[in-house]
Design a protein around this motif. Structure first.
Motif, PDB file in Angstrom:
ATOM      1  N   TYR A  70       0.894  -8.292   3.991  1.00  0.00           N
ATOM      2  CA  TYR A  70       1.082  -8.955   2.700  1.00  0.00           C
ATOM      3  C   TYR A  70       2.438  -8.608   2.085  1.00  0.00           C
ATOM      4  N   THR A  71       2.749  -7.330   2.021  1.00  0.00           N
ATOM      5  CA  THR A  71       4.018  -6.918   1.406  1.00  0.00           C
ATOM      6  C   THR A  71       5.193  -7.505   2.185  1.00  0.00           C
ATOM      7  N   GLY A 113      -0.248  -6.138  -6.347  1.00  0.00           N
ATOM      8  CA  GLY A 113      -1.601  -5.589  -6.418  1.00  0.00           C
ATOM      9  C   GLY A 113      -2.197  -5.335  -5.048  1.00  0.00           C
ATOM     10  N   TRP A 114      -3.443  -4.997  -5.064  1.00  0.00           N
ATOM     11  CA  TRP A 114      -4.134  -4.647  -3.819  1.00  0.00           C
ATOM     12  C   TRP A 114      -5.174  -5.681  -3.454  1.00  0.00           C
ATOM     13  N   ASP A 124       0.337   1.266  -5.482  1.00  0.00           N
ATOM     14  CA  ASP A 124       0.027   2.657  -5.162  1.00  0.00           C
ATOM     15  C   ASP A 124       1.263   3.541  -5.083  1.00  0.00           C
ATOM     16  N   ILE A 152     -10.815  -1.895   0.621  1.00  0.00           N
ATOM     17  CA  ILE A 152     -10.641  -1.886   2.075  1.00  0.00           C
ATOM     18  C   ILE A 152     -10.462  -0.444   2.549  1.00  0.00           C
ATOM     19  N   HIS A 179      -2.582  -3.300   8.656  1.00  0.00           N
ATOM     20  CA  HIS A 179      -3.669  -4.136   8.156  1.00  0.00           C
ATOM     21  C   HIS A 179      -3.138  -5.177   7.180  1.00  0.00           C
ATOM     22  N   ALA A 225      11.663   9.541   3.309  1.00  0.00           N
ATOM     23  CA  ALA A 225      11.303   8.120   3.438  1.00  0.00           C
ATOM     24  C   ALA A 225      12.147   7.220   2.527  1.00  0.00           C
ATOM     25  N   LEU A 226      12.291   7.610   1.278  1.00  0.00           N
ATOM     26  CA  LEU A 226      13.035   6.753   0.336  1.00  0.00           C
ATOM     27  C   LEU A 226      14.485   6.564   0.793  1.00  0.00           C
ATOM     28  N   HIS A 281       8.926   4.943  -6.323  1.00  0.00           N
ATOM     29  CA  HIS A 281      10.096   4.062  -6.335  1.00  0.00           C
ATOM     30  C   HIS A 281      10.726   3.901  -7.714  1.00  0.00           C
ATOM     31  N   ASN A 304      15.525   5.907   3.531  1.00  0.00           N
ATOM     32  CA  ASN A 304      15.676   4.859   4.556  1.00  0.00           C
ATOM     33  C   ASN A 304      16.460   3.656   4.026  1.00  0.00           C
TER      34      ASN A 304
END
Ligand code: ME8
Length: 519
Positions: A26-27, A288-289, A260, A297, A21, A229-230, A265, A232
């Motif tokens: 965005y990121t 931000g979101w 979030d 959302i 989405h 995951a980290l 991290h 990766n």
């Protein structure tokens, strides 16, 4: 151009429980902007993105779809790959945590932590939020839910623990010695206050489901999805094989994440790395979101913004520009279609679109398309505009390194505004009969500003910038930042082949809605 300085930047890897989405787009867009900028600025860039495919959340999504998790992740991961093409992202790698190389790398990190005495077997009894893939203590819960509002479940199982509590002081010392490690400033304070409050050892394995990387030497456990995951960020550089990319690119220059997942991290990841005796990344930036017209959302509200639809409705570069310009990077942003239309028609169609179109049309009509040479003698107003243009790179570069992308664009648009004022005051269209030489000079000054602006907007709007540079007859090899300033000026007299432009075509169309009305 010799490329020597390495620059490694990463997006989070996205869970493949659902379609991508606006937040995911965005990121990755922010990273794409920076990666493209750094390449043009002479860096050897490694830009990594990918998908996070293990854990309970993904397993549950696969169960719900009635497919085994491997086939499920193979299929959903494709949606994220597809988005890269649609958004024109220039990532150098796309990593999936289900790849064999990633199993090897996360197991190697585990073993390294275990060998150094940082992992022990115990029992976990506490709350777990599948949506956040995170553990919570009783005191962290808010009205019986995770602080994010996600439901929690009680989990009791044998588990390996990482000795996170021991890393409280080393982390606080590290933040102090590396004041740029966490950005923005406000988020940094939150992290410091969280760590100062004390850290508990972290459960790093699960036994109640099996969709994950097996713990080395204990097949009954899979690794906690965040540890997997980290890692990766190391896998992609072939760390466990002592790869050349690892030597060249680690430590990472920047991890860009949403607010979030900053804690993972900026607290867990550096603690894992310290414990494993590996160098720490230089910086983590938490943005931000986005909300949708004021509302959070969410799938249940049915207001998820699909980036593919945005591109279809508003255009690719328009969407890219809007997302980077509208909201100061680091702050929350609200998506309002009218504001998108406003930016498209005002910043793009009017400000830069008209400026380029007016200038090129005058060259085409009044100079038979012959590009005028850069003037030998400049009027004070010419000097003012050229000075503002020539000094853009330094200003823009410094904002880029702070990830102030909105500020980068604002600085460029300041110069565009100056150029529009210049053309209105110099009125080259009125000079054809009275002072054709001055008209040519004015147009040359404008072309020079447009040339540099077009080079500088390549990271945010690569397609449109290329079309503009094509119309300006700027060769491929003259489009990186070494050509900014006086280095790439049009030669004029010495140029043996006078450059003749074709009839210009507008690069930034106005947005017209279905009723035919522009906003
Ligand atoms: O957290 N606005 O994956 P994820 C802006 N797999 N950005 C948003 C957003 C919104 N409304 N919603 C999501 C994970 N994002 C883990 C990461 S990294 C080793 C593992 C973006 O699929 C933002 O970047 O839940 C956020 O951090 C990310 O999507 C979360 O993606």
């Amino acid at each position: 151009m010799t490329m020597t300085k390495p620059y490694y930047l990463t997006t989070p890897i996205y869970y493949v429980n659902d379609k991508p989405h606006i937040g995911h787009a965005y990121t990755t867009l922010a990273c794409d902007l920076l990666a493209r900028f750094k390449r043009l600025d002479g860096f050897d860039v490694m830009f990594l993105t990918g998908t996070d495919e293990h854990g309970q959340k993904v397993q549950e999504a696969a169960d719900k779809a009635g497919i085994d998790p491997r086939s499920f992740t193979d299929s959903v991961s494709q949606n994220f790959r597809h988005l890269l093409g649609v958004m024109n992202f220039s990532n150098d790698q796309f990593i999936r945590t289900t790849e064999a190389r990633h199993y090897a790398s996360s197991q190697a990190l585990w073993t390294r932590l275990q060998e150094r005495g940082h992992i022990r077997l115990d029992k976990y009894a506490g709350w777990y939020s599948v949506r956040d893939e995170a553990f919570f203590t009783e005191t962290e819960l808010v009205d019986g839910k995770a602080p994010t509002g996600a439901p929690v479940e009680w989990v009791e199982e044998p588990s390996y623990f990482f000795d996170l509590s021991k890393w409280q002081q080393p982390l606080l010392d590290f933040y102090e010695e590396n004041p740029n490690f966490i950005a923005p400033e406000g988020r940094k304070k939150e992290v410091i206050s969280f760590v100062s409050g004390g850290l508990k050892d972290l459960s790093v394995s699960r036994t109640t489901f099996d969709w994950g990387v097996p713990v080395p030497g204990d097949d009954g456990h899979v690794m906690y999805v965040w540890l997997d995951a980290l890692t990766n960020y190391l896998t992609a550089l072939d760390w466990h094989e002592d790869g050349d990319d690892f030597k060249k690119f680690w430590p990472a220059n920047l991890h860009v994440v949403g607010k979030d997942i900053l804690r993972f991290h900026a607290v867990y990841w550096p603690a894992f790395l310290m414990a494993a005796e590996l160098p720490l990344p230089a910086r983590v930036f938490a943005h931000g979101w986005w909300t949708n017209e004021g509302e959070k959302i969410s799938k249940s509200l049915g207001n998820v913004i699909d980036p593919l639809k945005l591109v279809e409705e508003y255009g690719l570069d328009q969407t890219r520009y809007f997302l980077m310009r509208e909201v100061p990077f680091g702050r929350d942003g609200d998506f309002v279609p009218d504001q998108m239309i406003q930016r498209i028609n005002s910043d793009l169609a009017n400000d830069i679109g008209n400026l380029a179109q007016r200038t090129l049309s005058l060259v085409f009509k009044n100079l038979d398309g012959q590009m005028p040479a850069f003037p030998k003698q400049l009027q004070p107003e010419d000097v003012a505009l050229i000075k503002a243009t020539d000094s853009l790179l330094d200003a823009v570069r410094s904002e880029m390194d702070k990830q102030a992308f909105h500020e980068v664009l604002r600085l460029i648009w300041d110069v565009i505004t100056k150029a529009n004022r210049y053309i209105d005051q110099a009125a080259p269209w009125a000079l054809k009969k009275t002072d054709p030489a001055r008209m040519a000079d004015v147009l040359a000054i404008l072309l020079e500003t447009i040339r540099q602006v077009a080079i500088l907007i390549q990271p945010v709007m690569p397609g449109s910038a290329a079309r503009l540079l094509d119309q300006l007859l700027i060769e491929e090899g003259m489009r990186d930042f070494t050509s900014l300033g006086s280095a790439g000026r049009m030669q004029g007299d010495n140029d043996t082949s006078p450059k003749t432009i074709s009839k210009p075509e507008g690069v930034f169309p106005r947005y017209v809605d279905e009723s035919g009305e522009g906003a």
